[in-house]
Write a protein that holds these residues in place. Structure first.
Motif, short mmCIF file in Angstrom:
data_model
loop_
_atom_site.label_atom_id
_atom_site.label_comp_id
_atom_site.label_asym_id
_atom_site.label_seq_id
_atom_site.Cartn_x
_atom_site.Cartn_y
_atom_site.Cartn_z
N PHE A 1 16.49 14.90 -1.47
CA PHE A 1 15.20 14.77 -0.77
C PHE A 1 14.77 16.16 -0.29
O PHE A 1 15.41 16.76 0.57
CB PHE A 1 15.38 13.82 0.41
CG PHE A 1 14.10 13.18 0.86
CD1 PHE A 1 13.25 12.57 -0.05
CD2 PHE A 1 13.75 13.19 2.20
CE1 PHE A 1 12.09 11.97 0.38
CE2 PHE A 1 12.59 12.59 2.64
CZ PHE A 1 11.75 11.97 1.72
N SER A 2 13.69 16.69 -0.87
CA SER A 2 13.29 18.06 -0.59
C SER A 2 12.47 18.17 0.70
O SER A 2 11.92 17.18 1.19
CB SER A 2 12.45 18.61 -1.75
OG SER A 2 11.18 17.96 -1.78
N GLY A 3 12.40 19.40 1.20
CA GLY A 3 11.60 19.64 2.40
C GLY A 3 10.13 19.35 2.17
O GLY A 3 9.43 18.85 3.06
N ALA A 4 9.64 19.67 0.98
CA ALA A 4 8.22 19.41 0.66
C ALA A 4 7.93 17.92 0.67
O ALA A 4 6.88 17.48 1.18
CB ALA A 4 7.88 20.01 -0.70
N GLN A 5 8.85 17.13 0.10
CA GLN A 5 8.67 15.67 0.11
C GLN A 5 8.68 15.13 1.53
O GLN A 5 7.91 14.24 1.89
CB GLN A 5 9.77 15.01 -0.72
CG GLN A 5 9.65 15.24 -2.21
CD GLN A 5 10.84 14.68 -2.96
OE1 GLN A 5 12.00 14.93 -2.59
NE2 GLN A 5 10.57 13.93 -4.01
N LEU A 6 9.60 15.68 2.32
CA LEU A 6 9.69 15.23 3.71
C LEU A 6 8.39 15.55 4.46
O LEU A 6 7.86 14.70 5.19
CB LEU A 6 10.87 15.92 4.40
CG LEU A 6 11.07 15.61 5.89
CD1 LEU A 6 11.36 14.13 6.10
CD2 LEU A 6 12.19 16.47 6.47
N ALA A 7 7.89 16.77 4.27
CA ALA A 7 6.66 17.16 4.96
C ALA A 7 5.49 16.28 4.54
O ALA A 7 4.67 15.87 5.37
CB ALA A 7 6.35 18.62 4.66
N GLU A 8 5.42 15.97 3.24
CA GLU A 8 4.32 15.14 2.74
C GLU A 8 4.37 13.74 3.34
O GLU A 8 3.34 13.17 3.73
CB GLU A 8 4.38 15.06 1.21
CG GLU A 8 3.28 14.22 0.60
CD GLU A 8 3.41 14.14 -0.91
OE1 GLU A 8 2.60 13.38 -1.51
OE2 GLU A 8 4.30 14.80 -1.48
N ARG A 9 5.54 13.19 3.44
CA ARG A 9 5.67 11.82 3.95
C ARG A 9 5.56 11.76 5.48
O ARG A 9 5.30 10.69 6.03
CB ARG A 9 6.99 11.21 3.48
CG ARG A 9 7.07 11.11 1.97
CD ARG A 9 8.25 10.32 1.48
NE ARG A 9 8.34 10.33 0.03
CZ ARG A 9 9.20 9.59 -0.66
NH1 ARG A 9 10.03 8.77 -0.03
NH2 ARG A 9 9.24 9.66 -1.98
N LEU A 10 5.77 12.87 6.14
CA LEU A 10 5.63 12.90 7.58
C LEU A 10 4.17 13.04 8.03
O LEU A 10 3.82 12.71 9.16
CB LEU A 10 6.44 14.06 8.19
CG LEU A 10 7.94 13.81 8.38
CD1 LEU A 10 8.61 15.09 8.88
CD2 LEU A 10 8.17 12.67 9.37
N GLU A 11 3.30 13.51 7.12
CA GLU A 11 1.91 13.75 7.50
C GLU A 11 1.21 12.50 8.02
O GLU A 11 0.52 12.56 9.06
CB GLU A 11 1.14 14.34 6.31
CG GLU A 11 -0.34 14.61 6.60
CD GLU A 11 -0.54 15.50 7.81
OE1 GLU A 11 -1.53 15.27 8.54
OE2 GLU A 11 0.29 16.40 8.04
N PRO A 12 1.33 11.32 7.35
CA PRO A 12 0.69 10.12 7.93
C PRO A 12 1.23 9.77 9.31
O PRO A 12 0.46 9.31 10.17
CB PRO A 12 1.03 9.01 6.91
CG PRO A 12 1.33 9.72 5.64
CD PRO A 12 1.96 11.02 6.06
N ALA A 13 2.53 9.99 9.52
CA ALA A 13 3.10 9.69 10.84
C ALA A 13 2.50 10.63 11.90
O ALA A 13 2.15 10.20 13.00
CB ALA A 13 4.62 9.84 10.80
N LEU A 14 2.39 11.90 11.56
CA LEU A 14 1.81 12.86 12.51
C LEU A 14 0.35 12.52 12.80
O LEU A 14 -0.13 12.69 13.93
CB LEU A 14 1.92 14.27 11.94
CG LEU A 14 3.35 14.84 11.86
CD1 LEU A 14 3.36 16.16 11.12
CD2 LEU A 14 3.91 15.02 13.27
#
Length: 359
Positions: free
Chosen positions: A164-177
């Motif tokens: 699980f890459s950092g970019a994937q994590l950042a992308e999936r965290l955006e809706p939560a933020l």
């Protein structure tokens, strides 16, 4: 002194209007000072001037003096009068004295206008409270539910995907933020209402260039406007240095722009600013559904929304907060209709903010 004259003298001391009416004929034998002082007629009202408690106009034969003259006892019956100064409400009592011939009815009119208005205000406040609680529950629940779903999906993906890459994590965290930011705005609005009502709407003044703030807000919401079918345009903004609370003014302008997007019905939205005599005017105009003239003042009250028939869920706090921010800077905000439909909100503030009624 005759008994009748003595009775009339006593009635003149009463603050409640009183009429003495002859049975059957309805002829007014006497009226005390309070009744004579009224700027309208209790015994011979104009057509449709007397209403029942529900607001239904009454024919002459059902008006209180006529009913009392027929010997009908009135025990605290509410009637409403249309007068040149506005509507008045009276609780009416009557008694028929048959010791005389012809009999005489004594009719008293207790003015309960202020009590009725207070009751109506209370009912409106209770209605606004219930609506607010319903909408607030919905508004707070929606981002919490969305945030929970995003985090649950993220948790499952993290367990399932080893790489699980950092970019994937950042992308999936955006809706939560995004939902967290939405919750932050809702909580801030509620906190601002509490502060404004307790006269603790603090300002952190600084000097800044107005145009940069207006351009920044317009650029930030241009995409949201486009998605709603509207084109957001900055028409004009002078290069002027102001002494305001920058974050608060950004909040006020943001509320006006998002309000225009929400109610603009996909029409064009324009933002412009002007300077005249040391007073800055900020205008946000749309070509949307507009606001009824009778709602122009009401919608700046907390938890109020215009009765437009356009269903938009909101707490009804945005415009109230705009008004309080303007007031805290020594300025004003007003709403005017536009020819051809739509609304224009105008903020007027002195270049040098003057604190008004806040600590």
């Amino acid at each position: 002194m005759s008994e009748q004259s003595a009775q009339e003298g006593i009635l003149d001391f009463l603050a409640v209007p009183v009429l003495r009416v002859e049975e059957e004929t309805g002829r007014v034998l006497s009226a005390n000072a309070a009744a004579r002082a009224l700027p309208f007629s209790l015994e011979a009202p104009a057509p449709d001037a007397v209403l029942d408690e529900t607001g239904t106009p009454l024919p002459a034969e059902l008006c209180p003096v006529r009913r009392a003259s027929r010997g009908e006892p009135l025990e605290g019956v509410l009637f409403r009068w249309k007068t040149p100064e506005g509507e008045r409400s009276f609780v009416v009592h009557s008694r028929l004295d048959r010791s005389r011939s012809p009999a005489v009815a004594t009719v008293s009119f207790q003015d309960v206008t202020q009590w009725r208005r207070a009751e109506e205000d209370l009912l409106r406040a209770l209605g606004a409270r219930d609506t607010f609680l319903s909408v607030a529950s919905h508004e707070l629940k929606s981002p919490i539910t969305a945030l929970q779903l995003v985090l649950e999906r993220l948790q499952r993906a993290a367990r399932r995907e080893v790489g699980f890459s950092g970019a994937q994590l950042a992308e999936r965290l955006e809706p939560a933020l995004r939902q967290v930011r939405r919750l932050g705005v809702l909580v801030q609005n509620l906190l601002d209402v509490s502060r404004a009502r307790n006269n603790h709407f603090d300002l952190d003044r600084e000097r800044f260039e107005l145009g940069s703030l207006v351009r920044e807000v317009c650029e930030r919401f241009s995409e949201q406007a486009r998605q709603a079918g509207s084109q957001l345009t900055l028409e004009d903004c002078p290069q002027v240095e102001v002494h305001w609370d920058r974050l608060r003014m950004e909040q006020a302008l943001t509320n006006l722009v998002t309000n225009a997007i929400k109610y603009g019905a996909g029409g064009p939205i324009s933002v412009r600013a002007g300077l005249h005599g040391g007073v800055v005017s900020l205008h946000v105009a749309d070509r949307g559904i507009g606001v009824a003239r009778e709602d122009h003042e009401r919608i700046f009250n907390p938890f109020e929304r215009a009765s437009s028939g356009h269903r938009v869920e909101s707490l009804g706090l945005g415009l109230y907060i705009v008004r309080e921010i303007a007031r805290a800077h020594g300025g004003t905000v007003e709403l005017t209709g536009r020819d051809g439909g739509g609304s224009c909100f105008t903020l007027r503030l002195p270049m040098e903010a003057v604190e008004e009624g806040y600590e």
